[in-house]
Design an enzyme around this catalytic site. Structure first.
Site, PDB file in Angstrom:
ATOM      1  CB  SER A 256      -6.403  -7.893  10.859  1.00  0.00           C
ATOM      2  OG  SER A 256      -5.164  -7.858  10.176  1.00  0.00           O
ATOM      3  CG  ASP A 257      -5.026  -1.306  11.105  1.00  0.00           C
ATOM      4  OD1 ASP A 257      -4.232  -1.339  10.136  1.00  0.00           O
ATOM      5  OD2 ASP A 257      -5.379  -0.229  11.626  1.00  0.00           O
ATOM      6  CD1 TRP A 258       1.672  -3.232  10.394  1.00  0.00           C
ATOM      7  CD2 TRP A 258       1.215  -2.894   8.233  1.00  0.00           C
ATOM      8  NE1 TRP A 258       2.843  -3.332   9.696  1.00  0.00           N
ATOM      9  CE2 TRP A 258       2.593  -3.126   8.363  1.00  0.00           C
ATOM     10  CE3 TRP A 258       0.703  -2.655   6.949  1.00  0.00           C
ATOM     11  CZ2 TRP A 258       3.463  -3.124   7.271  1.00  0.00           C
ATOM     12  CZ3 TRP A 258       1.569  -2.653   5.872  1.00  0.00           C
ATOM     13  CH2 TRP A 258       2.930  -2.888   6.035  1.00  0.00           C
ATOM     14  CD  GLU A 259       3.428  -6.372  12.042  1.00  0.00           C
ATOM     15  OE1 GLU A 259       3.690  -5.633  12.996  1.00  0.00           O
ATOM     16  OE2 GLU A 259       4.305  -6.910  11.340  1.00  0.00           O
TER      17      GLU A 259
END
Ligand code: NOJ
Length: 727
Positions: A256-259
């Site tokens: 995923s991307d950050w959070e």
């Protein structure tokens, strides 16, 4: 079964659910120390990867904990954003793209990988292959521009530089295709915003670079932050399962991307973290970056039979497979002495070479460039970016060291030696400075010099993630500075360093030459000096269209014809509109009333110290059968006085399609170094599969019919031939 498969299946049999979920979790490091909490989690097998740790001692220590103190001894992936260099900083990717040189880009990525690997990093989140046609978007700096073909060719080269031949070779690291998909089309160029992209546009424009990287063996994909047609990418089952896995057969893993998983709730797709974890894991996000919805909720989702253990096992085996490919099971430790020194002479030389090829000469009135040392007694060097080793590095340079930077001022002094006087005035404290306090001394400096080299643009903070601009003109009082200096009557050579195309139309009357250098990185200065003083000819060509005015955005060369396309005659000057005009009296075509419909500088444009003439375009056949190829040839001659590289480009147009087709599409390019007077025969081959597009039924098809084909030095080339595709 291969050794790898045996190892992975044995591990999967031994792993507890906690350990499996652990592999699917990436945690942030503690920037230079090992916190007790991180160490304890690694020991318990609850961490698959750590991001943002670059201290070699810390990395070796966390690998030691993973390998010797966790139950199954599974090593860690150590991720870092190595975007355009590590210690040695190369031009921003958009600048690298202007070189149209896959070989150099591959070398630069290789050096970045070797430097990063020497500090224990084994995974970079690069290349970013988001097609973007909106220079307001700050991340336009990080990609390869507006065109899917150019972007794909360069991204594959970059990926090969990082990963080398299947991770064989010192310093090979895993790379990551991001941000899947459509992130570059965020509304109004504001980062993280919604994207609404019709499926045919997704497939024909935004997905091709990702597909090509998948086919070329990229180790990982990153799901985008953005909302794609109502379903954010990090929870988009159609995207990650139907397209990426089923249709493309991609075997690597998705992070995923950050959070971005936790953010599914903020988007309004889910009610809480548990549902976010469900949507993401079910869609096919294998590893969660930094937020902890997987750690907290996957177990419960399995117990409730909403997710199956097979889904978890598939994700884990993909992650373990990369760890195996990287050789981490054999040795997870890094010995810096195995690697060449950071930012060594060879790395810096390549950093200079790539700047030499990435700068684009946009104006050169009366051939004011190259400057001749023999005719100069003094040179004024002006501008907030002329001597700032940090700002020339650009965005995403966490590990770059400005102490290695050589600025324009340093390099110009070095180039001209003692015999020519340098009059340096900063003029503005930074690119946003609005004060005019130093204008007087800047003017004095120019008045007492033969020529002025003015280095303006954007500081690095003005582009990159979350650094978007609504106005993309020169910030602060830079325009006023140029106008003040131009009144001195000396040639004004404008050098621009920036993370995006800027709208520069209003200052063109005030300058004599314009060299666009993007953010050039560590060795910006020496390369720019070589170009200005003619040791090397500029050869870069624009990988993205430059608008005249913001209101033209999105503006790109491969747009489609409207039913009422604009023509050269469509341009109406606002002042020419009569007092009262009838509704249709101004003509009816796709133009703005207050600017020309053409861009300021088109895609593929760039001047040189050579001059290039193209002739004699021809095809080796008039008809090409589906499944076969065709050759298109032309000649290019350097009719100028100086030797130079020319980047020749091939464009096609499919005249009639089951869905409307772009008015031009890049299908090939090549670089040639030509002596004055030298002619080169250019030969491009196209296979009919290169002409395929996704039609109304989302089927990839090459349609029979007439095609136009062009060869030239810019997307506006008029040298045209045609051929017909037949069944
Ligand atoms: C957020 C960015 O969107 C992504 O490109 C980057 O790789 C991650 N943060 C990790 O830093």
């Amino acid at each position: 079964m291969s050794d790898k498969k045996v190892r992975i299946s044995e591990l999967l049999q031994q792993m507890t659910l906690t350990e499996k979920i652990g592999q699917m979790s990436q945690l942030s490091g503690n920037y230079g120390k090992v916190s007790e909490e991180l160490a304890a989690k690694i020991r318990r097998g609850q961490v698959g990867s750590v991001i943002n740790e670059v201290s070699l001692d810390v990395i070796n220590e966390i690998q030691r904990i993973a390998v010797t103190e966790s139950r199954l001894g599974i090593p860690l992936l150590i991720g870092r954003d190595v975007i355009h260099g590590f210690k040695t900083i190369f031009p921003i990717p958009l600048g690298q793209a202007a070189s149209w040189n896959p070989t150099l880009i591959q070398h630069a990525a290789h050096i970045s990988a070797v430097e990063a690997a020497s500090c224990g990093i084994n995974w970079t989140f690069s290349p970013m292959v988001d097609i973007s046609r909106d220079p307001r978007w700050g991340r336009v700096a990080e990609g390869f521009g507006e065109d899917p073909y150019l972007c794909s060719e360069l991204a594959i080269a970059m990926m090969q530089g990082y990963q080398q031949d299947n991770f064989n070779g010192l310093g090979a690291i895993a790379s990551c295709a991001k941000h899947f998909v459509g992130y570059g089309a965020s509304e109004s160029g504001r980062d993280y915003c919604t994207t609404n992209i019709p499926e045919s546009e997704l497939r024909n424009t935004y997905m091709p670079p990702f597909k090509k990287l998948a086919d070329a063996g990229i180790a990982s994909f990153m799901s985008s932050f953005s909302d794609l047609n109502g379903i954010p990418a990090s929870g988009n089952e159609w995207l990650l399962k139907d397209i990426l896995r089923k249709e493309w057969g991609y075997q690597g893993f998705v992070v995923s991307d950050w959070e971005s998983i936790a953010q599914l709730q903020i988007h309004g797709l889910t009610e809480n973290d548990k549902e976010s974890a469900y949507e993401a894991a079910n869609a096919g996000v294998d590893m969660e970056m930094v937020s902890n919805t997987y750690e907290k909720h996957l177990r419960e989702l399995i117990t409730e039979n909403r997710l199956s253990i097979q889904q978890i096992d598939s994700a884990v085996s993909r992650i373990l497979s990369l760890k195996h490919d990287l050789g981490l099971f054999d040795s997870a430790y890094t010995k810096q002495s195995d690697y060449p020194a950071l930012a060594n002479g060879h790395h810096l030389k390549l950093a200079k070479d790539i700047v030499l090829e990435s700068c684009v000469l946009l104006e050169n009135k009366r051939q004011v460039l190259p400057l001749s040392l023999d005719s100069l007694n003094s040179v004024a060097v002006i501008g907030p970016l002329a001597d700032d080793g940090y700002e020339q590095l650009g965005t995403w340079i966490f590990d770059g060291d400005p102490d290695y930077s050589v600025t324009c001022l340093d390099a110009i002094k070095n180039e001209v030696g003692d015999s020519i006087k340098i009059n340096y005035v900063k003029g503005l404290q930074n690119t946003r400075d609005c004060s005019q306090d130093e204008f007087h001394s800047a003017k004095e400096a120019v008045l007492s010099s033969d020529v002025a080299i003015v280095v303006l643009g954007e500081e690095s903070i003005l582009s990159g993630e979350a650094h978007c601009r609504a106005d993309i003109g020169l910030p602060g009082a830079q325009e006023a500075l140029i106008k003040t200096l131009s009144s001195c009557g000396r040639p004004i050579i404008l050098v621009v360093m920036a993370g995006r195309p800027l709208t520069l139309e209003s200052i063109l009357p005030d300058i004599d030459a314009l060299l666009y250098c993007w953010h050039p990185g560590t060795m910006g200065g020496p390369a720019i000096a070589d170009l200005l003083f003619g040791k090397h000819s500029p050869s870069g060509k624009l990988p993205i269209t430059f608008p005249r005015k913001i209101g033209q955005i999105p503006i790109y060369y491969s747009q489609k014809h409207s039913g009422k396309p604009a023509t050269e005659d469509s341009f109406i000057h606002m002042n020419d509109i009569p007092q009262r005009a009838e509704q249709t009296s101004l003509g009816m075509s796709a133009t703005h009333l207050d600017t020309h419909f053409s861009p300021l500088y088109p895609f593929g444009y760039g001047l040189s110290y050579g001059e290039f003439e193209y002739r004699d375009i021809t095809t080796n056949k008039q008809q090409v059968r589906i499944g076969e190829g065709i050759e298109i040839t032309a000649t290019v001659t350097n009719t100028g006085q100086l030797a130079a590289v020319e980047i020749s480009q091939l464009y096609i147009r499919d005249l009639v399609g089951n869905i409307t087709r772009p008015i031009k599409e890049l299908k090939g390019f090549q670089r040639n170094f030509l002596q004055p007077g030298e002619t080169r025969k250019l030969c491009f081959s196209i296979h009919t599969k290169d002409l395929a597009f996704y039609n109304r039924k989302m089927k990839l098809t090459t349609e029979p019919g007439l095609f136009h084909v062009w060869i030239g030095g810019c997307s506006t080339t008029k040298l045209q031939a045609e051929f017909e595709v037949v069944k």
